[in-house]
Design an enzyme around this catalytic site. Structure first.
Site, PDB file in Angstrom:
ATOM      1  N   CYS A 125      42.555 102.619 -10.570  1.00 34.42           N
ATOM      2  CA  CYS A 125      42.339 103.071  -9.190  1.00 34.42           C
ATOM      3  C   CYS A 125      41.781 104.494  -9.194  1.00 34.42           C
ATOM      4  CB  CYS A 125      43.630 102.993  -8.393  1.00 34.42           C
ATOM      5  SG  CYS A 125      45.000 103.984  -9.042  1.00 34.42           S
ATOM      6  N   VAL A 147      52.892 102.307  -6.094  1.00 32.61           N
ATOM      7  CA  VAL A 147      52.739 102.075  -7.536  1.00 32.61           C
ATOM      8  C   VAL A 147      53.799 101.085  -8.002  1.00 32.61           C
ATOM      9  CG1 VAL A 147      52.677 103.144  -9.818  1.00 32.61           C
ATOM     10  CG2 VAL A 147      51.821 104.392  -7.831  1.00 32.61           C
ATOM     11  N   GLY A 148      53.356  99.895  -8.376  1.00 27.35           N
ATOM     12  CA  GLY A 148      54.274  98.843  -8.789  1.00 27.35           C
ATOM     13  C   GLY A 148      54.690  98.968 -10.241  1.00 27.35           C
ATOM     14  N   THR A 196      51.821  98.998 -13.038  1.00 24.84           N
ATOM     15  CA  THR A 196      51.107 100.267 -13.184  1.00 24.84           C
ATOM     16  C   THR A 196      51.985 101.300 -13.885  1.00 24.84           C
ATOM     17  OG1 THR A 196      49.837  99.801 -11.189  1.00 24.84           O
ATOM     18  CG2 THR A 196      49.876 102.081 -11.940  1.00 24.84           C
ATOM     19  N   LYS A 220      54.231 100.840 -16.113  1.00 22.87           N
ATOM     20  CA  LYS A 220      54.276 100.561 -17.550  1.00 22.87           C
ATOM     21  C   LYS A 220      52.997 101.006 -18.253  1.00 22.87           C
ATOM     22  CE  LYS A 220      57.159  96.388 -17.308  1.00 22.87           C
ATOM     23  NZ  LYS A 220      57.081  94.902 -17.380  1.00 22.87           N
TER      24      LYS A 220
END
EC number: 1.2.1.10
Length: 299
Positions: A130, A162-163, A166, A168
């Protein structure tokens, strides 16, 4: 109009936001969503939209690829599993759009180098990150005017956007973005920094781009180039805004951007999702148009 059928792998923030965009596409039809968690919100949404789903990962999709005429797959999982996913699907003739930092295929930043990928037989293209999609167009806007010795970007994103995938991949994020600043942006040396901001209410995505030019910067030409590139990106990300700059200080050129999302899956502050998914959708649409034209030519 006939559409090219697609599969999405990874029903997290990025994959689910991308699903919303693909449903609006005139040339792409999302038909499968692939995950590993049966309780995933993204899989549930995909089912609501009429997609077929599996919680068995890519292996659950493979038996259906040929029968369901899947030509393009988007991988929004993580860098650690992308190569395996890509190998299995490209073997069946599927073109991969990689939204992880794995970068096993060439980097693609649509307003900079998408046309070059259309002319090649690549089976896998990488959408960088991104932060890369938000900033590399600006590095390139400077480097196409005059050589850039060093390009540095700082991408600041809301923690809520931010999941886990991302998070990791933070190390891969910095490596992949730095590499693309050089290979796509045109800087001889690139550096990328990501800041995940926990502030509440969540802050909109902000990006700072610094370039050191060889020799005094050509102020007028660089300014015109930056403004032209902003308009190019706005064609697929309307919320891409130049907040300040370009600012010139000696050989340093600084550009300050803000990216507001469309609010498809997460609210508008998550411009980092939007610029990634919109770039992936724009890239896939060009590939789909090429596929449809080839089909029409042989009909």
């Amino acid at each position: 109009m006939k559409k090219i059928k697609c599969a999405l792998i990874g029903p997290g923030n990025i994959g689910t936001d991308l699903l919303y965009k693909l449903r609006r596409s005139p040339v792409l039809e999302p038909v499968w969503m692939v995950g590993v968690d049966p309780a995933s919100d993204g899989l549930a949404r995909a089912r609501e939209f009429g997609l077929k789903t599996t919680d068995k990962g890519v292996d659950g999709l493979l038996p259906h690829v040929v029968g369901d005429e899947i030509r393009i797959a988007f991988d929004a999982t993580s860098a650690y599993v992308h190569r395996d996913n890509s190998d299995k699907l490209t073997a069946l003739g599927v073109k991969m759009i990689d939204l992880t930092p794995a970068a096993i295929g060439p980097y693609c930043v649509p307003p900079v180098n998408l046309d070059a990928h259309l002319d090649s037989a690549q089976t896998n293209v990488n959408m960088v990150t991104c932060g890369g999609q938000a900033t590399i167009p600006m590095v390139y806007a400077v480097s196409r005017v005059q050589p850039v010795a060093y390009g540095e970007i700082v991408a600041t994103v809301s923690s809520r956007s931010v999941g886990p995938g991302t998070r990791k991949n933070i190390d891969e994020f910095t490596r992949t973005t730095s590499g693309a600043i050089e290979q796509v942006g045109g800087a001889r040396k690139g550096k990328a920094i990501i800041v995940i901001n926990p502030a509440e209410p969540p802050l909109i995505m902000r990006d700072t781009i610094h370039c050191l030019t060889d020799g005094p910067p050509d102020v007028d030409a660089i300014t015109a180039s930056v403004h032209a590139m902003v308009k190019e990106v706005q064609r697929y990300v309307p919320g891409y805004t130049l907040k300040n700059g370009p600012v010139f200080d000696g050989n340093r050129v600084s550009v300050f951007m803000e990216v507001e999302g469309l609010g498809d899956y997460l609210p508008k502050y998550a411009g980092n999702l939007d610029i990634m998914t919109a770039a992936a959708a724009a890239t896939a649409e060009r590939f789909a148009e090429q596929m449809l034209a080839a089909t029409a030519a042989t009909a």
